[in-house]
Design an enzyme around this catalytic site. Sequence first.
Site, mmCIF file in Angstrom:
data_model
loop_
_atom_site.group_PDB
_atom_site.id
_atom_site.type_symbol
_atom_site.label_atom_id
_atom_site.label_comp_id
_atom_site.label_asym_id
_atom_site.label_seq_id
_atom_site.Cartn_x
_atom_site.Cartn_y
_atom_site.Cartn_z
ATOM 1 C CD GLU A 149 -4.599 2.451 -6.329
ATOM 2 O OE1 GLU A 149 -4.611 1.382 -6.935
ATOM 3 O OE2 GLU A 149 -4.123 2.573 -5.187
ATOM 4 C CG HIS B 7 -3.335 -1.580 -7.259
ATOM 5 N ND1 HIS B 7 -4.028 -0.930 -6.268
ATOM 6 C CD2 HIS B 7 -3.086 -2.823 -6.763
ATOM 7 C CE1 HIS B 7 -4.183 -1.735 -5.230
ATOM 8 N NE2 HIS B 7 -3.616 -2.881 -5.509
ATOM 9 N NE ARG C 138 -4.236 -1.616 0.251
ATOM 10 C CZ ARG C 138 -4.340 -2.762 -0.399
ATOM 11 N NH1 ARG C 138 -3.341 -3.159 -1.177
ATOM 12 N NH2 ARG C 138 -5.414 -3.511 -0.292
#
Length: 334
Positions: free
Chosen positions: A273, A292, A245
């Site tokens: 993100e 991601h 993360r």
Amino acid sequence: MKLKLAFAYDPQFTEHVFAAEQLGRLAGLCEVLRVEPLLELNSPEARAVLAETEVLVTGWGPPQLDATTLVAAPHLKLIAHSAGSIKYFIAPEVVERIAVTSAVAANAVPVAEFTVAAILFANKGVLAFRDIYRREKRHLRSHPLMSSELGNYRKTVGIIGASRIGLKTIELLAPYDFELLLTSASTTPRQAAALGVELVGLDELMARSDVASLHAPALPSTRNMIDARRLALLRDGATFINTARGSIVDQDALVRELVSGRLNAVIDVTEPEVLPADSPLYDLPNVLLTPHIAGAIGTERERLGTLVVDEVERFVRGEPLLHRVPHALLGQLA
């Protein structure tokens, strides 16, 4: 009599998790109340389905499940989540009263595979060689990098966190000639020895590693755990990998190190993100930045669906669940 099953997730995000064969297995095990997944649980139609539901299959993009869900679904016995972490959408009181299982173990496999590939490429200097080859367009046998300390033989790899992904990464790295370090508060020296790793503190791991790979959960206690001081412990030319993360890393400190060219990085997760368009991480030659994708994508998603169907089958047969989420561990989940 078959248990009654419904789905609750956003099909846009949970696409391809359940193949036709897996959906057929679920239909054979349970009475499927509604083929289309529920998205809004407060609608009259959703409440009518929930009133009968005994097994709820969730996935990416799920609705929030809390105490009101338990009231709306008084017969609910099992929540089978076909993705990773549950802590962002299932309230603790639900896990306390309902059996909840998660496909986090299946999602750990592609993340670990991605990590191993990143480690092997990092030690080999693949990004640097790519750029030199593009620029010089000649054979590089005589290039200084060929006789440098690049290469995978007897390099030191540090694994930060004995999560499912961290442990799977250690397992996949076992055949290679690496010295493996692990930092983990939940692992004993005896367990570390069984894993074939050396248990060390985080500072020592950072100082000794040629590649340091982050696999810790995002918790208040781990926020900015990888800060400027710890990044400075990495030797010149070392590689930092983050598939965990973004919040666990002081991103400004990491950017400073990477802009200086002192370190290399493979970054699959950031905070936010999606980085601002002017972030230097998009263009730095010593950074492999991915959106991601380390977790399950494409065909890898079917592994998650298979795990969930297998868990539903165990539940229907009265067998123990292999991937049940313990209520006591909720606070430690990624």
